[in-house]
Motif scaffolding. Sequence first.
Motif, PDB file in Angstrom:
ATOM      1  N   GLY A 502      54.494 -32.722 -77.096  1.00 28.83           N
ATOM      2  CA  GLY A 502      53.371 -32.484 -76.208  1.00 28.83           C
ATOM      3  C   GLY A 502      53.548 -31.327 -75.260  1.00 28.83           C
ATOM      4  O   GLY A 502      52.662 -31.036 -74.450  1.00 28.83           O
ATOM      5  N   THR A 503      54.683 -30.648 -75.337  1.00 26.93           N
ATOM      6  CA  THR A 503      54.932 -29.506 -74.456  1.00 26.93           C
ATOM      7  C   THR A 503      54.549 -28.249 -75.209  1.00 26.93           C
ATOM      8  O   THR A 503      55.274 -27.791 -76.102  1.00 26.93           O
ATOM      9  N   THR A 504      53.395 -27.681 -74.873  1.00 28.41           N
ATOM     10  CA  THR A 504      52.889 -26.510 -75.605  1.00 28.41           C
ATOM     11  C   THR A 504      52.945 -25.228 -74.764  1.00 28.41           C
ATOM     12  O   THR A 504      52.751 -24.135 -75.308  1.00 28.41           O
ATOM     13  N   ASP A 505      53.221 -25.370 -73.483  1.00 25.45           N
ATOM     14  CA  ASP A 505      53.243 -24.194 -72.611  1.00 25.45           C
ATOM     15  C   ASP A 505      54.553 -23.428 -72.838  1.00 25.45           C
ATOM     16  O   ASP A 505      55.653 -23.998 -72.751  1.00 25.45           O
ATOM     17  N   SER A 506      54.446 -22.124 -73.099  1.00 31.16           N
ATOM     18  CA  SER A 506      55.639 -21.303 -73.406  1.00 31.16           C
ATOM     19  C   SER A 506      56.576 -21.205 -72.210  1.00 31.16           C
ATOM     20  O   SER A 506      57.806 -21.146 -72.377  1.00 31.16           O
ATOM     21  N   ASN A 507      56.055 -21.170 -70.994  1.00 32.10           N
ATOM     22  CA  ASN A 507      56.890 -21.094 -69.794  1.00 32.10           C
ATOM     23  C   ASN A 507      57.770 -22.328 -69.676  1.00 32.10           C
ATOM     24  O   ASN A 507      58.978 -22.223 -69.384  1.00 32.10           O
ATOM     25  N   GLN A 508      57.176 -23.511 -69.891  1.00 31.03           N
ATOM     26  CA  GLN A 508      57.960 -24.745 -69.810  1.00 31.03           C
ATOM     27  C   GLN A 508      59.013 -24.780 -70.910  1.00 31.03           C
ATOM     28  O   GLN A 508      60.161 -25.206 -70.679  1.00 31.03           O
ATOM     29  N   ILE A 509      58.612 -24.363 -72.127  1.00 32.67           N
ATOM     30  CA  ILE A 509      59.570 -24.359 -73.231  1.00 32.67           C
ATOM     31  C   ILE A 509      60.720 -23.386 -72.928  1.00 32.67           C
ATOM     32  O   ILE A 509      61.893 -23.674 -73.202  1.00 32.67           O
ATOM     33  N   ALA A 510      60.375 -22.205 -72.344  1.00 28.23           N
ATOM     34  CA  ALA A 510      61.402 -21.192 -72.018  1.00 28.23           C
ATOM     35  C   ALA A 510      62.379 -21.740 -70.997  1.00 28.23           C
ATOM     36  O   ALA A 510      63.601 -21.537 -71.114  1.00 28.23           O
ATOM     37  N   ARG A 511      61.902 -22.400 -69.941  1.00 24.71           N
ATOM     38  CA  ARG A 511      62.786 -22.985 -68.937  1.00 24.71           C
ATOM     39  C   ARG A 511      63.686 -24.046 -69.549  1.00 24.71           C
ATOM     40  O   ARG A 511      64.872 -24.160 -69.207  1.00 24.71           O
TER      41      ARG A 511
END
Length: 545
Positions: A502-511
């Motif tokens: 459910g994590t689709t935001d690239s910023n969150q994935i990058a962190r």
Amino acid sequence: MNISHRPALLSIGILLTLLPACFHTQAATPSCEPPQLTVEATLDSLDRLIGYRYRFSQKKEREIQTLKQNLRKQLSPAERFRALGYLVDAYRAFSIDSQTVYVKRQIHLADQVKNRDMQVQARLNMVECLYNAGMYKEADELLNQIKRSSLPHYIIPYYYHLKRTLYGLLADYALEPEIRNDYNKHLNLYRDSILQSNPSNSFTYYVVKADELTAQHNYASALQILREALYRGQLNSHDRGIIYYGMAEVFAQTQQNDSTKIYYALSAQCDLKAAVREYVSLHRLAELLFNEGDIERAYNYIKCSVEDARACNARVRSLEFMPVFTIIEEVYQAQIQKQRELSITFTYITCAFCVILLITFVILFFQNHKLNSVKEKLNQTNKHLQTVNNSLTESNHVKEEYLSRYMDQCAVYIDKMDEYRRSLNKLASMGKMEELSKNLKSQNSINNERKMFYAEFDQSFLKLYPDFVEKFNELLVPEARITPKPNSLTPELRIYALVRLGTTDSNQIARFLCYSVSTIYNYRVKIRNSAIGSRDDFEERVMHL
């Protein structure tokens, strides 16, 4: 009609036991219905005979052909006259025209040989032909030319019979009561003459005596005499038919309808089996049944009577039958028309009923189709709900699993942070500042922890989604598919594992993965470009793995 001038009949043999004794006194009312027969059974038997009566006519024709063959032989005048007489008798009540032809031959032969007895007998035969053809005047004139005193003894009974028959016919068709009464007086006189000229034990005497008693309304005695005549010796079919007709007349006058119908039917059976075409019994029976409402049988019987009378060329009988035939036929045709209309109405009702059934069937079919459609929609909705429910269950399971692992991981990190703090505190308390500074500057500890974290993430994710890698590769073209090490994920797989969670935001994935945003973007674009099918919904398909 009196039975003595009933046309000559041939009849079938009927068991004498059908007529039990039923009279005890002269004044008794006759009641002698055969116990073995019922009206319906007798009429059914008659119906069957009418259906194949042509067979009896064919048999009669064969018998006549045999008699005609005798005329081809060399015969004396007396023998030829006798042979012609056999043919006259054979054609009596079968074909009046043919009977007349052979009577004329008799007359011609008698005149040729100038035999007085032959001439008288032949002319008496002609009298019979004339009144059968309805030529009463000519028959009376010819009969008056024959002197009673000139007759041979054996011809006298026949002479009286013709006189009595002729006056009986004239009385039947007389319009004026006075003229009818005059004819009846002559009829009674010649009836008495017949009784006087015949032996008291002869069949003719019995029949004529019964006729006289019937005319005097002495029905019990008339029926008793007919019964006695029926029991006498070996009767031929002709004699038996006459007796049955006489008994039917007695029952008719005493208003015993069932017995009347039975004996008219028995007499008619005699007529049909003997191939007699000029008869009265079936006509009388048709009238009786018509008055009782049995229209179909009445029509069949009167139609048979008219057809046979025409075949016989019995013009008097045809004229007698036609008014009744016309009435019965009109009623019969009206009944047939009514039945036809009822049949048509029933057909319309049946068709309407069939249409209603068809409409009902169509409605039910469409209703069933709608129900099936609704059922299908319900099934789809149910499947969707089941899928949602499974997803919720899976989501809850994932949350529970991750919460448990998150709590464990937090506890481990707290312990590690506390242990690391104590180690640093120990170095500080021991004055090992250089070593303390070195540890603070080193990335090894962080890198090790990160590796352990990613390893723990990979194991936890693959435990929750053991077939994720296989299904993910099915979304990619073969040359772009990824084969990671056992129980681990590659960076690309780890990115899409987070998408699946459910994590689709690239910023969150990058962190989370300690990558730059551009690196995460490049990974995602690379994988989407290798997808099978549409690239736009690729990540949505990943989320449903």
